[in-house]
Design a protein around this motif. Structure first.
Motif, PDB file in Angstrom:
ATOM      1  N   ALA A  40     -31.160  46.332 -12.165  1.00 58.62           N
ATOM      2  CA  ALA A  40     -30.200  46.421 -11.066  1.00 58.62           C
ATOM      3  C   ALA A  40     -28.900  47.015 -11.592  1.00 58.62           C
ATOM      4  N   VAL A  41     -28.393  48.041 -10.896  1.00 58.96           N
ATOM      5  CA  VAL A  41     -27.230  48.793 -11.360  1.00 58.96           C
ATOM      6  C   VAL A  41     -26.160  48.826 -10.284  1.00 58.96           C
ATOM      7  N   ASN A  42     -24.912  48.698 -10.708  1.00 56.24           N
ATOM      8  CA  ASN A  42     -23.768  48.890  -9.822  1.00 56.24           C
ATOM      9  C   ASN A  42     -23.510  50.386  -9.701  1.00 56.24           C
ATOM     10  N   THR A  45     -19.714  51.608 -10.585  1.00 58.94           N
ATOM     11  CA  THR A  45     -19.241  51.621 -11.971  1.00 58.94           C
ATOM     12  C   THR A  45     -20.311  52.082 -12.956  1.00 58.94           C
ATOM     13  N   GLY A  46     -21.578  52.081 -12.546  1.00 60.11           N
ATOM     14  CA  GLY A  46     -22.669  52.424 -13.453  1.00 60.11           C
ATOM     15  C   GLY A  46     -23.076  51.288 -14.361  1.00 60.11           C
ATOM     16  N   ALA A  47     -22.502  50.122 -14.179  1.00 64.15           N
ATOM     17  CA  ALA A  47     -22.800  48.977 -15.045  1.00 64.15           C
ATOM     18  C   ALA A  47     -24.149  48.374 -14.688  1.00 64.15           C
ATOM     19  N   LEU A  48     -24.836  47.900 -15.719  1.00 65.47           N
ATOM     20  CA  LEU A  48     -26.118  47.228 -15.531  1.00 65.47           C
ATOM     21  C   LEU A  48     -25.840  45.770 -15.187  1.00 65.47           C
ATOM     22  N   ILE A  49     -26.365  45.324 -14.042  1.00 69.13           N
ATOM     23  CA  ILE A  49     -26.079  43.977 -13.557  1.00 69.13           C
ATOM     24  C   ILE A  49     -27.139  42.987 -13.997  1.00 69.13           C
ATOM     25  N   ALA A  50     -28.393  43.372 -13.881  1.00 72.58           N
ATOM     26  CA  ALA A  50     -29.479  42.448 -14.218  1.00 72.58           C
ATOM     27  C   ALA A  50     -30.728  43.244 -14.561  1.00 72.58           C
ATOM     28  N   VAL A  51     -31.619  42.614 -15.338  1.00 76.06           N
ATOM     29  CA  VAL A  51     -32.912  43.215 -15.679  1.00 76.06           C
ATOM     30  C   VAL A  51     -33.980  42.132 -15.567  1.00 76.06           C
TER      31      VAL A  51
END
Length: 345
Positions: A40-42, A45-51
């Motif tokens: 899951a990506v924001n 911002t391009g930040a990785l939220i969860a895997v």
């Protein structure tokens, strides 16, 4: 495409990048990762939220700025950067520090039997981005056969069926090599889609793929030829009104709906057997077909195979992890190759 056992014994870890789940085996530690291939990506911002499992639970439940992605499709890496980021987080800091200490870090990976050079290159680049200096590729069919304990090195036919989420692979193995193989683009996802479409057309009910699980459990409990109809309650959204609604679903009707995609698998089995030498077909008739992969437990599939082919059908003890387990066994030297030396004149 398949690396030799000597090359694999020099590898430090093995990866099975599947469309549904990602599994990692570290030499000396065993299976360290077994998580869904989801991230899951924001998007702002391009930040990785969860895997992994948490990211899979977010599917269909996220706001607009969060995207739930699957970097692997059909056994092929379709987003190298996302696959690398997902693997880093799944491995965790402790395992990554352990691997970084290895001089000339080597990795092994499963690839589908008919993977083209571009797909193989994507798998290699994904693991090189994790620090691997060299990546050995192993055919998924051979790795799965080793993982479930089949005598692949013997001069006898061994038939294996790898039932994945996106595709089903079939092969007859002998003397450590593939004699004939076939890939059918039908897997667990096609069966889920057939169930969803059945409920939409027959009950005017829309539901996400996660809600298919209760139906599959009911089918497994009743068996492929359960006497009399059995009902299972399913919650979804009404097609016309858009409101929440519950229906009692006849599992016998659902069982008939999933037979259509599974018929393609039966056709693939017949094609593989027809292209085999008669001696190997006789071995298959005696020893049967071994089913592995996460979708091997689809309700009624093994019974359909028995009825259509007339040969025994077996399901591996742990069908979902056979491929990465086979890679792990080869990494740790548990498999001894059969040496075929030329006869002296």
């Amino acid at each position: 495409m398949t690396a030799s056992l000597e090359q694999l014994r020099r590898c430090h870890f093995a990866v099975d990048l599947g469309a549904a789940r990602t599994r990692v085996w570290v030499r000396g530690a065993g299976l360290v990762v077994d998580q869904p291939s989801v991230a899951a990506v924001n998007t702002k911002t391009g930040a990785l939220i969860a895997v992994g499992e948490f990211a899979e639970k977010m599917k269909g439940r996220t706001p607009d700025y969060i995207r739930v992605a699957r970097p692997v499709s059909g056994g092929t890496v379709v987003d190298i950067d996302m696959a690398q980021r997902m693997l880093r987080h799944l491995l965790g800091d402790k395992v990554r520090r352990t691997l970084r200490r290895k001089p000339r870090l080597r990795a092994a990976a499963c690839t589908p039997h008919d993977a083209d050079p571009l797909a193989q290159r994507a798998t290699i680049e994904t693991l090189v981005g994790l620090g691997a200096r060299r990546v050995e590729l192993v055919d998924t069919l051979i790795a799965a056969a080793v993982g479930c304990g089949l005598p692949v090195e013997e001069p006898e036919a061994t038939m294996i069926m790898v039932c994945g989420a996106a595709a089903t692979q079939l092969a007859v193995l002998s003397l450590g090599s593939i004699v004939t193989a076939e890939r059918i683009p039908v897997g667990g996802e096609a069966v889920d889609h057939a169930i969803v479409q059945h409920l939409r057309h027959q009950h005017e009910l829309m539901l996400p793929s996660q809600a298919v699980r209760p139906l599959q459990l009911a089918l497994s409990a009743n068996g492929p030829n359960a006497p009399g109809p059995a009902l299972t309650e399913i919650h979804g959204r009404d097609v016309a009104t858009g409101l929440a609604r519950s229906v009692q679903v006849d599992t016998a009707a659902v069982r008939m709906a999933i037979e259509t995609p599974l018929t393609a698998v039966l056709d693939g089995v017949g094609k593989v057997l027809r292209s085999c030498p008669p001696d190997l077909v006789a071995d298959v008739a005696d020893r049967g077909i071994m089913m592995v992969g996460g979708s091997a437990l689809l309700p009624g599939l093994d019974q359909m195979l028995r009825q259509a082919t007339g040969v025994p059908v077996h399901i591996a003890e742990r069908p979902d992890v056979c491929a990465v387990q086979g890679l792990g066994y080869m990494l740790e030297g548990r498999i001894e190759p059969r040496i075929l030396n030329p006869l002296a004149n």
